[in-house]
Design a protein around this motif. Structure first.
Motif, PDB file in Angstrom:
ATOM      1  N   GLU A  73      33.584  32.669   4.665  1.00 58.08           N
ATOM      2  CA  GLU A  73      34.600  32.909   3.638  1.00 58.08           C
ATOM      3  C   GLU A  73      35.807  33.553   4.296  1.00 58.08           C
ATOM      4  OE1 GLU A  73      35.346  35.149  -0.671  1.00 58.08           O
ATOM      5  OE2 GLU A  73      33.516  35.527   0.495  1.00 58.08           O
ATOM      6  N   CYS A  81      30.316  35.765   6.823  1.00 60.93           N
ATOM      7  CA  CYS A  81      29.740  34.570   7.431  1.00 60.93           C
ATOM      8  C   CYS A  81      28.219  34.689   7.399  1.00 60.93           C
ATOM      9  CB  CYS A  81      30.218  34.372   8.869  1.00 60.93           C
ATOM     10  SG  CYS A  81      29.545  32.876   9.642  1.00 60.93           S
ATOM     11  N   LYS A  85      28.142  29.289   6.902  1.00 57.16           N
ATOM     12  CA  LYS A  85      28.930  29.367   5.684  1.00 57.16           C
ATOM     13  C   LYS A  85      29.832  30.590   5.769  1.00 57.16           C
ATOM     14  CE  LYS A  85      25.677  26.983   2.632  1.00 57.16           C
ATOM     15  NZ  LYS A  85      24.911  27.034   1.359  1.00 57.16           N
ATOM     16  N   TRP A 127      34.192  27.945   3.625  1.00 57.32           N
ATOM     17  CA  TRP A 127      34.133  26.860   4.612  1.00 57.32           C
ATOM     18  C   TRP A 127      32.717  26.758   5.166  1.00 57.32           C
ATOM     19  CZ3 TRP A 127      37.615  23.191   5.487  1.00 57.32           C
ATOM     20  CH2 TRP A 127      37.470  22.362   6.621  1.00 57.32           C
ATOM     21  N   GLU A 128      32.178  25.546   5.151  1.00 51.00           N
ATOM     22  CA  GLU A 128      30.850  25.317   5.724  1.00 51.00           C
ATOM     23  C   GLU A 128      30.988  24.399   6.939  1.00 51.00           C
ATOM     24  OE1 GLU A 128      26.741  22.959   4.627  1.00 51.00           O
ATOM     25  OE2 GLU A 128      27.651  24.224   3.058  1.00 51.00           O
ATOM     26  N   ARG A 129      30.360  24.849   8.008  1.00 52.12           N
ATOM     27  CA  ARG A 129      30.426  24.086   9.259  1.00 52.12           C
ATOM     28  C   ARG A 129      28.991  23.846   9.738  1.00 52.12           C
ATOM     29  NH1 ARG A 129      31.380  24.347  14.941  1.00 52.12           N
ATOM     30  NH2 ARG A 129      33.249  23.173  15.572  1.00 52.12           N
ATOM     31  N   ASP A 130      28.619  22.576   9.843  1.00 50.43           N
ATOM     32  CA  ASP A 130      27.259  22.206  10.214  1.00 50.43           C
ATOM     33  C   ASP A 130      27.246  21.512  11.579  1.00 50.43           C
ATOM     34  OD1 ASP A 130      26.505  22.988   7.554  1.00 50.43           O
ATOM     35  OD2 ASP A 130      27.267  21.050   6.849  1.00 50.43           O
ATOM     36  N   ILE A 184      23.753  25.889  10.134  1.00 51.34           N
ATOM     37  CA  ILE A 184      24.699  25.906   9.011  1.00 51.34           C
ATOM     38  C   ILE A 184      25.413  27.253   8.992  1.00 51.34           C
ATOM     39  CG2 ILE A 184      24.957  25.718   6.513  1.00 51.34           C
ATOM     40  CD1 ILE A 184      22.337  24.118   6.494  1.00 51.34           C
ATOM     41  N   GLU A 220      31.761  19.161   7.768  1.00 52.27           N
ATOM     42  CA  GLU A 220      32.596  20.307   7.407  1.00 52.27           C
ATOM     43  C   GLU A 220      33.120  20.094   5.996  1.00 52.27           C
ATOM     44  OE1 GLU A 220      35.201  20.131  11.056  1.00 52.27           O
ATOM     45  OE2 GLU A 220      34.976  22.313  10.900  1.00 52.27           O
ATOM     46  N   SER A 259      35.105  25.031  -0.061  1.00 46.66           N
ATOM     47  CA  SER A 259      34.585  25.374  -1.389  1.00 46.66           C
ATOM     48  C   SER A 259      35.331  26.588  -1.919  1.00 46.66           C
ATOM     49  CB  SER A 259      33.081  25.674  -1.328  1.00 46.66           C
ATOM     50  OG  SER A 259      32.827  26.813  -0.519  1.00 46.66           O
TER      51      SER A 259
END
Length: 346
Positions: free
Chosen positions: A312, A326, A310, A286-289, A308, A274, A277
């Motif tokens: 905002e 998203c 991504k 926010w990136e959540r993998d 992935i 996580e 950015s």
């Protein structure tokens, strides 16, 4: 004492007078005026002095007697030379002074002043630009410092389930295929289009749906498009070149039979990475993998893939954090770990 008479110059040869030309004006009146002044000065200088001998004896050569007018003429010439020298000195001083008032010099001064002014203005602009950039960087840094990782993660974890829910609204699970249907004949596609009625009790009409998701989305209208049929005549869609994902008919919502694959509830899956950015005071990325869940047809459906998300997030006018967008994608695990610089987990 003997008075020296300079009147002899009046009877002198022309070559005598010509010798005085470099030291006097070409005007005859001026010559006479200078000569008169010289006589006066010479008389004052010679008054009270002894009569000097006009003869000069030189050994080894024959005696030579200079003319009587030689000495006064020399003195007069010297005086004229002095007067001319003073005049020349004054003229040179004036010329030198005029050089500072020369138009070219003035133009140079103006140019120098203009260049200096432009340089000062450029320096001022550069300083203002530097200050603006510094202020922007400070603002960003302040925003980053004001939004801790834990706070941003908390916002993402809270809102992510609502994005997944809204994304799956067009997939099976939110309606019953054996339930109520709406069939519309399409002459354009030359087939019957089937729509299934949504069974969500939180909202039935499109306005209720928008009102519900406005709590979680900045712009729910762009997320959900719905074609409203006025009255009960479905023939308005017969020649429509589009197949609408959602329509409202008699105050009820229906979704098209061409359903989208369901996205697993990745908010309930522990992420492997996580990060934030583009952090600002009123927004951040926010990136959540996570590892793809088995059977996930939308993002890969394999444990060898990484999902992935991504997202905002933005604050609305009331300062409430909401979902702005998203984007979901996936990549192979080897590629993901290679790009992130992390080692592959066993």
């Amino acid at each position: 004492m003997r008075d020296l008479k300079l009147g002899i110059l009046d009877r002198a040869d022309d070559d005598i007078i010509d010798r005085l030309v470099p030291f006097s004006s070409d005007d005859k009146k001026t010559k006479k005026r200078i000569l008169a002044m010289s006589e006066k000065k010479l008389a004052e200088l010679q008054s009270g002095s002894e009569t000097a001998s006009n003869e000069i004896s030189v050994r080894g050569v024959e005696q030579y007697r200079r003319p009587m007018w030689y000495k006064p003429l020399s003195i007069a010439a010297a005086l004229v030379f002095m007067v001319g020298g003073v005049g020349m000195f004054t003229f040179l001083n004036r010329t030198k002074g005029n050089q500072f008032n020369d138009p070219d010099q003035n133009n140079a001064a103006v140019t120098t002043e203009a260049v200096t002014s432009e340089t000062t203005e450029a320096d001022t602009t550069e300083m203002q630009t530097t200050e603006a950039v510094t202020e922007a960087v400070t603002e960003v840094q302040s925003a980053i410092n004001s939004h801790t990782f834990e706070e941003m993660k908390s916002i993402a974890d809270e809102l992510l389930p609502y994005w997944i829910e809204a994304r799956n609204l067009y997939s099976e699970g939110y309606f019953e295929k054996n339930g109520e249907q709406l069939k519309i004949w399409s002459s354009h596609f030359n087939k019957e289009l089937i729509y299934y009625k949504l069974k969500d009790t939180r909202f039935t009409s499109y306005d209720e749906l928008i009102n519900y998701y406005s709590t979680y989305f900045i712009d729910p209208v762009s997320k959900f498009y719905c074609y409203k049929i006025d009255g009960d005549d479905t023939s308005v869609l017969e020649y429509d070149e589009n197949i609408h994902g959602m329509i409202e008919y008699k105050g009820e919502l229906y979704v098209h039979e061409y359903l989208t694959p369901t996205v697993p509830d990745y908010s309930a899956v522990t992420p492997i990475s996580e990060k934030s950015s583009q952090v600002r005071e009123d927004s951040f990325g926010w990136e959540r993998d996570t590892i793809c869940q088995p059977g996930d047809e939308y993002l890969g459906g394999s444990g060898e893939m990484v999902a992935i998300l991504k997202m905002e997030f933005m604050k609305d006018d009331d300062g409430i954090w909401k979902i702005a967008s998203c984007q979901a994608s996936s990549t192979e695990k080897d590629t993901f770990y290679a790009e992130s610089g992390s080692s592959i987990e066993e």
